[in-house]
Design a protein around this motif. Structure first.
Motif, short mmCIF file in Angstrom:
data_model
loop_
_atom_site.label_atom_id
_atom_site.label_comp_id
_atom_site.label_asym_id
_atom_site.label_seq_id
_atom_site.Cartn_x
_atom_site.Cartn_y
_atom_site.Cartn_z
N VAL A 48 0.84 -1.20 0.00
CA VAL A 48 0.00 0.00 0.00
C VAL A 48 0.88 1.26 0.00
CG1 VAL A 48 -1.64 1.35 1.37
CG2 VAL A 48 -2.03 -1.09 1.01
N ILE A 91 2.01 1.77 -3.48
CA ILE A 91 0.91 2.31 -4.29
C ILE A 91 0.75 3.80 -4.02
CG2 ILE A 91 -1.61 2.27 -4.55
CD1 ILE A 91 -1.42 -0.79 -4.13
N ASP A 92 0.89 4.22 -2.78
CA ASP A 92 0.79 5.65 -2.46
C ASP A 92 1.87 6.46 -3.17
OD1 ASP A 92 -1.43 5.30 -0.87
OD2 ASP A 92 -0.32 5.25 1.02
N TRP A 99 0.67 7.06 -6.60
CA TRP A 99 -0.33 8.15 -6.55
C TRP A 99 0.39 9.49 -6.59
CZ3 TRP A 99 -4.41 8.53 -2.01
CH2 TRP A 99 -5.41 9.43 -2.37
N ILE A 128 -4.22 -7.31 -2.30
CA ILE A 128 -4.68 -5.93 -2.40
C ILE A 128 -6.10 -5.89 -2.94
CG2 ILE A 128 -4.32 -3.70 -3.52
CD1 ILE A 128 -2.24 -4.35 -1.39
N ASP A 137 -8.41 -1.51 0.46
CA ASP A 137 -7.09 -1.25 1.04
C ASP A 137 -6.47 0.05 0.56
OD1 ASP A 137 -6.93 -3.76 2.46
OD2 ASP A 137 -6.53 -4.73 0.53
N ILE A 138 -6.96 0.60 -0.56
CA ILE A 138 -6.30 1.75 -1.18
C ILE A 138 -7.32 2.82 -1.55
CG2 ILE A 138 -4.39 0.36 -2.05
CD1 ILE A 138 -5.72 0.33 -4.78
N GLU A 139 -6.79 4.05 -1.72
CA GLU A 139 -7.64 5.18 -2.07
C GLU A 139 -7.90 5.27 -3.57
OE1 GLU A 139 -9.08 7.26 0.06
OE2 GLU A 139 -8.21 6.31 1.82
#
Length: 229
Positions: free
Chosen positions: A178, A181-182, A185, A203, A207-209
């Protein structure tokens, strides 16, 4: 209903997801006792990974092409490779058979564009992230793909091959992924391609935005659309 051909074994966890979700999808769409018409051929993952380490991609393409020919002879109307990484030899596999190959990148790009997105991050194996075969295919559909910093590639590869292909889903790994992944982003990604079947075990959208594009799920749904259409 058309017969869906599957070339799997990369890993067996991935093949399990494809088989399960194709059956669940037909149940959802048709109900009753309905199930999909499938032909599945699996390969020895250890043999393929050894060839991958030796960069013998022509031999990998030959082995997967032979598996695809077996699926074709068994009556499949079209073909799926149950893998992201080994789509590197998708053109060689497609050339070995006379039935269409439903290419994962084409399916994913269509979903990304339908969502109004043109720039996405990709998490997957080191090969999928560092080799242009998947990224270039997506670019051909007008979708820009960004990948994690090279320093993260080995970590993601280890998480896939040492944990997830054995069915081990670990919370600390999820937290680290995560964080990766951020970073994507921050690099401008408008969505995330969960670009490995096993990573979908780890995932989820919750779990993510960023919007998640689970590649295997999209591949399965496209196969169902074609088989039932």
């Amino acid at each position: 209903m058309q017969t869906i051909g599957l070339v799997g074994g990369m890993s067996w966890e991935s093949s399990l997801v494809y088989y399960r979700d194709l059956n669940l999808g037909v149940q959802e769409r048709l109900g009753g006792l309905s199930s999909p018409k499938l032909v599945l051929s699996t390969v020895d993952f250890a043999e393929l990974t050894a060839l991958e380490d030796a960069e013998r991609w022509d031999r990998i393409g030959q082995l997967l092409g032979e598996a695809a020919q077996g699926v074709e002879r068994a009556g499949a109307d079209f073909l799926l490779l149950c893998t992201t990484t080994f789509h590197k030899v998708a053109d060689q596999v497609a050339a070995a058979v006379d039935i269409p190959l439903l290419h994962l990148a084409d399916v994913v790009a269509e979903a990304v564009r339908a969502a109004g997105t043109t720039k996405v991050g990709l998490i997957g194996t080191a090969v999928a992230m560092s080799d242009p075969f998947f990224i270039d295919r997506m670019a051909g559909h007008g979708v820009e793909v960004v990948v994690p910093a090279p320093a993260h590639h080995d970590y993601l590869n280890t998480a896939i091959y040492d944990e997830l292909v054995h069915g081990h889903v670990i919370d600390r790994t999820r937290r680290r992924v995560v964080e990766i992944i951020d970073e994507l982003w921050d690099d401008g990604a408008e969505g995330i391609l969960v670009g490995c079947t096993e990573l979908e075990l780890l995932i989820r959208q919750s779990d993510i935005e960023l919007p998640a594009f689970p590649c295997t799920t999209l591949h399965v749904n496209a196969a169902l659309d074609r088989a039932l259409g």
